[in-house]
Design a protein around this motif. Structure first.
Motif, PDB file in Angstrom:
ATOM      1  N   HIS A 116       0.885  -1.478  -0.136  1.00 21.64           N
ATOM      2  CA  HIS A 116       0.191   0.072  -0.554  1.00 21.64           C
ATOM      3  C   HIS A 116       0.735   1.124   0.484  1.00 21.64           C
ATOM      4  O   HIS A 116      -0.152   2.549  -0.317  1.00 21.64           O
ATOM      5  CB  HIS A 116      -0.805   0.034   1.122  1.00 21.64           C
ATOM      6  N   VAL A 117       2.215   1.433   0.461  1.00 25.22           N
ATOM      7  CA  VAL A 117       2.701   2.340   1.052  1.00 25.22           C
ATOM      8  C   VAL A 117       3.362   2.961  -0.091  1.00 25.22           C
ATOM      9  O   VAL A 117       3.374   2.449  -1.537  1.00 25.22           O
ATOM     10  CB  VAL A 117       3.955   2.123   1.490  1.00 25.22           C
ATOM     11  N   ARG A 118       3.854   4.116  -0.170  1.00 19.90           N
ATOM     12  CA  ARG A 118       4.268   5.314  -1.314  1.00 19.90           C
ATOM     13  C   ARG A 118       6.021   4.620  -1.711  1.00 19.90           C
ATOM     14  O   ARG A 118       6.291   4.014  -0.998  1.00 19.90           O
ATOM     15  CB  ARG A 118       4.446   6.604  -1.303  1.00 19.90           C
ATOM     16  N   ARG A 119       5.854   4.750  -2.965  1.00 24.61           N
ATOM     17  CA  ARG A 119       7.339   4.632  -3.433  1.00 24.61           C
ATOM     18  C   ARG A 119       8.470   5.281  -2.497  1.00 24.61           C
ATOM     19  O   ARG A 119       8.985   4.672  -2.625  1.00 24.61           O
ATOM     20  CB  ARG A 119       7.672   5.503  -4.269  1.00 24.61           C
ATOM     21  N   THR A 120       7.954   6.282  -2.085  1.00 22.88           N
ATOM     22  CA  THR A 120       8.792   7.271  -1.639  1.00 22.88           C
ATOM     23  C   THR A 120       9.253   6.518  -0.087  1.00 22.88           C
ATOM     24  O   THR A 120      10.867   5.939   0.465  1.00 22.88           O
ATOM     25  CB  THR A 120       8.950   8.269  -1.334  1.00 22.88           C
ATOM     26  N   THR A 121       8.360   5.552  -0.013  1.00 21.81           N
ATOM     27  CA  THR A 121       8.334   4.302   1.968  1.00 21.81           C
ATOM     28  C   THR A 121       9.262   3.500   1.102  1.00 21.81           C
ATOM     29  O   THR A 121       9.793   3.166   2.288  1.00 21.81           O
ATOM     30  CB  THR A 121       7.379   4.609   2.334  1.00 21.81           C
ATOM     31  N   LEU A 122       9.371   2.789   0.176  1.00 27.55           N
ATOM     32  CA  LEU A 122      10.338   1.451  -0.040  1.00 27.55           C
ATOM     33  C   LEU A 122      11.528   1.876  -0.344  1.00 27.55           C
ATOM     34  O   LEU A 122      12.476   1.192  -0.034  1.00 27.55           O
ATOM     35  CB  LEU A 122       9.197   1.244  -1.549  1.00 27.55           C
ATOM     36  N   GLU A 123      11.556   3.242  -0.916  1.00 29.28           N
ATOM     37  CA  GLU A 123      12.804   3.305  -1.558  1.00 29.28           C
ATOM     38  C   GLU A 123      13.378   3.638  -0.105  1.00 29.28           C
ATOM     39  O   GLU A 123      14.932   3.020   0.110  1.00 29.28           O
ATOM     40  CB  GLU A 123      12.350   4.368  -2.353  1.00 29.28           C
ATOM     41  N   ARG A 124      13.541   4.271   0.608  1.00 24.73           N
ATOM     42  CA  ARG A 124      13.759   5.049   2.129  1.00 24.73           C
ATOM     43  C   ARG A 124      13.940   3.169   2.559  1.00 24.73           C
ATOM     44  O   ARG A 124      15.633   2.760   3.729  1.00 24.73           O
ATOM     45  CB  ARG A 124      13.127   5.777   3.267  1.00 24.73           C
ATOM     46  N   SER A 178       6.115  -1.419  -9.291  1.00 25.50           N
ATOM     47  CA  SER A 178       6.453  -2.039 -10.443  1.00 25.50           C
ATOM     48  C   SER A 178       7.582  -3.353  -9.240  1.00 25.50           C
ATOM     49  O   SER A 178       8.419  -3.098  -8.288  1.00 25.50           O
ATOM     50  CB  SER A 178       5.901  -2.240 -11.756  1.00 25.50           C
ATOM     51  N   ALA A 179       7.336  -4.826 -10.247  1.00 19.68           N
ATOM     52  CA  ALA A 179       8.552  -5.280  -9.789  1.00 19.68           C
ATOM     53  C   ALA A 179      10.212  -4.666 -10.044  1.00 19.68           C
ATOM     54  O   ALA A 179      10.859  -5.114  -9.616  1.00 19.68           O
ATOM     55  CB  ALA A 179       8.638  -7.071 -10.445  1.00 19.68           C
ATOM     56  N   ASP A 180      10.172  -4.650 -11.488  1.00 13.75           N
ATOM     57  CA  ASP A 180      11.404  -3.872 -12.876  1.00 13.75           C
ATOM     58  C   ASP A 180      11.781  -2.476 -11.638  1.00 13.75           C
ATOM     59  O   ASP A 180      12.772  -2.518 -11.335  1.00 13.75           O
ATOM     60  CB  ASP A 180      10.849  -3.369 -13.858  1.00 13.75           C
ATOM     61  N   ILE A 185      15.467  -0.216  -8.077  1.00 16.97           N
ATOM     62  CA  ILE A 185      15.502   0.079  -6.043  1.00 16.97           C
ATOM     63  C   ILE A 185      17.231  -0.184  -5.097  1.00 16.97           C
ATOM     64  O   ILE A 185      17.390   0.331  -4.288  1.00 16.97           O
ATOM     65  CB  ILE A 185      14.028   0.925  -5.476  1.00 16.97           C
ATOM     66  N   CYS A 186      16.181  -1.184  -5.335  1.00 19.29           N
ATOM     67  CA  CYS A 186      17.841  -2.241  -4.778  1.00 19.29           C
ATOM     68  C   CYS A 186      18.633  -2.565  -5.245  1.00 19.29           C
ATOM     69  O   CYS A 186      19.564  -2.200  -4.012  1.00 19.29           O
ATOM     70  CB  CYS A 186      16.563  -3.535  -4.413  1.00 19.29           C
ATOM     71  N   GLU A 187      19.224  -2.508  -6.481  1.00 20.84           N
ATOM     72  CA  GLU A 187      20.325  -2.355  -7.070  1.00 20.84           C
ATOM     73  C   GLU A 187      21.424  -1.242  -7.217  1.00 20.84           C
ATOM     74  O   GLU A 187      22.117  -1.349  -7.258  1.00 20.84           O
ATOM     75  CB  GLU A 187      19.767  -2.601  -8.733  1.00 20.84           C
ATOM     76  N   ILE A 207      -1.199  -8.124 -10.183  1.00 17.59           N
ATOM     77  CA  ILE A 207      -1.298  -6.453  -9.092  1.00 17.59           C
ATOM     78  C   ILE A 207       0.253  -6.555  -8.201  1.00 17.59           C
ATOM     79  O   ILE A 207       0.295  -5.919  -7.362  1.00 17.59           O
ATOM     80  CB  ILE A 207      -2.035  -6.079  -8.808  1.00 17.59           C
ATOM     81  N   ASP A 208       0.549  -7.943  -7.891  1.00 15.12           N
ATOM     82  CA  ASP A 208       1.461  -7.674  -6.615  1.00 15.12           C
ATOM     83  C   ASP A 208       2.464  -8.703  -7.191  1.00 15.12           C
ATOM     84  O   ASP A 208       2.734  -9.640  -7.729  1.00 15.12           O
ATOM     85  CB  ASP A 208       1.056  -8.843  -5.619  1.00 15.12           C
ATOM     86  N   CYS A 209       3.885  -7.942  -5.805  1.00 19.65           N
ATOM     87  CA  CYS A 209       5.077  -9.240  -6.242  1.00 19.65           C
ATOM     88  C   CYS A 209       6.329  -9.520  -5.047  1.00 19.65           C
ATOM     89  O   CYS A 209       5.898  -9.080  -4.450  1.00 19.65           O
ATOM     90  CB  CYS A 209       5.992  -8.340  -6.550  1.00 19.65           C
ATOM     91  N   PHE A 210       5.861 -10.988  -4.829  1.00 22.09           N
ATOM     92  CA  PHE A 210       7.131 -11.316  -3.727  1.00 22.09           C
ATOM     93  C   PHE A 210       8.385 -10.704  -4.379  1.00 22.09           C
ATOM     94  O   PHE A 210       9.014 -12.224  -4.962  1.00 22.09           O
ATOM     95  CB  PHE A 210       6.823 -12.621  -3.286  1.00 22.09           C
ATOM     96  N   SER A 211       8.481 -10.154  -3.432  1.00 25.28           N
ATOM     97  CA  SER A 211      10.749  -9.960  -4.188  1.00 25.28           C
ATOM     98  C   SER A 211      11.122 -10.335  -2.835  1.00 25.28           C
ATOM     99  O   SER A 211      11.206 -10.148  -1.445  1.00 25.28           O
ATOM    100  CB  SER A 211      10.852  -8.387  -4.501  1.00 25.28           C
ATOM    101  N   THR A 212      12.698 -11.069  -2.889  1.00 25.32           N
ATOM    102  CA  THR A 212      13.843 -11.827  -2.100  1.00 25.32           C
ATOM    103  C   THR A 212      14.883 -10.991  -2.608  1.00 25.32           C
ATOM    104  O   THR A 212      15.190 -11.327  -3.631  1.00 25.32           O
ATOM    105  CB  THR A 212      14.307 -13.096  -2.209  1.00 25.32           C
TER     106      THR A 212
END
Length: 251
Positions: A116-124, A178-180, A185-187, A207-212
């Motif tokens: 649910h969170v904004r892109r900036t939250t996941l980035e942080r 998105s997954a991409d 962001i991770c890389e 609409i969802d992704c599990f990223s490890t």
């Protein structure tokens, strides 16, 4: 963290209904996707809520850190688990993980929260993963892939302009992520993607992704491709059907 306000009607159990309950969902769907990261000495759960997944995670680690921005959730978890030296409770502000020691976490886990969170939250959060993880630690993050579906994002934007909050079929997923994009962001933060599974959620759209993800200097091999799984909800239905014929674990 900017999750939507929710009344916690059944302590989160209502979200596991398609699987036949949280125990069926954990053992049938979640654990098979993270078993290679367990057991773990240190586990960090982001967006722990009322402890639906914490109940199971605590059995797989020496210490479990629960992080959530909602005081009500923290209090509910404290009441649920009582005095337990294996669990630390952290009421975080936005996306802060400073309360967790560096290089102390073998598994960062988040399910049904960061979608649910904004892109900036996941980035942080991603900026902090490499420092919090041990050398070969892993992060399993459930996030939105709605941003990869351009038509859905466009329809959502038009709906917002008309004063509507969201389309129910989007399940309040973040249309920016998105997954991409999460991979990028991770890389960009010293991490590599070990696996990505794009799934449908309560419908047909992926609409969802599990990223490890892991630290770039870890032993884990980077994923060469993304696994697109349009049968995720069919899997849930099969788990639910099977669970009906066995005794139900009451967490």
């Amino acid at each position: 963290m900017d999750k939507p306000v929710y009344e916690w009607i059944a302590a989160g159990e209502e979200w596991s209904e398609p699987w036949g309950g949280s125990s069926a969902q954990w053992y049938g769907s979640i654990l098979p996707r993270i078993h290679f990261a367990l057991p773990a000495q240190g586990i960090l759960e982001i967006g722990s809520g009322f402890g639906r997944w914490s109940y199971y995670l605590r059995e797989h680690g020496d210490h479990l850190h629960l992080v959530d921005p909602d005081p009500g959730c923290m209090e509910a978890s404290r009441s649920r688990f009582g005095p337990d030296n294996k669990i630390s409770y952290h009421l975080n502000s936005g996306d802060n993980l400073d309360m967790v020691s560096d290089a102390s976490i073998d598994l960062i886990f988040s399910f049904d929260s960061l979608v649910h969170v904004r892109r900036t939250t996941l980035e942080r959060y991603a900026e902090q993963f490499a420092s919090k993880l041990t050398r070969d630690g892993l992060a399993f993050i459930h996030h939105s892939n709605l941003g990869a579906i351009a038509s859905s994002a466009a329809r959502r934007a038009r709906a917002l302009l008309r004063g509507r909050k969201t389309f129910g079929e989007d399940h309040q997923r973040n249309p920016e992520m998105s997954a991409d994009l999460f991979r990028e962001i991770c890389e960009g933060n010293g991490l590599k993607v070990v696996s990505q599974e794009i799934v449908n959620w309560r419908g047909r759209r992926l609409i969802d992704c599990f990223s490890t993800v892991a630290r770039a200097d870890s032993k884990w091999q980077a994923a060469g491709s993304v696994y697109r799984n349009p049968d995720f909800m069919r899997e849930a239905a099969l788990i639910r059907r099977r669970a009906r014929h066995y005794p139900k674990l009451q967490p």
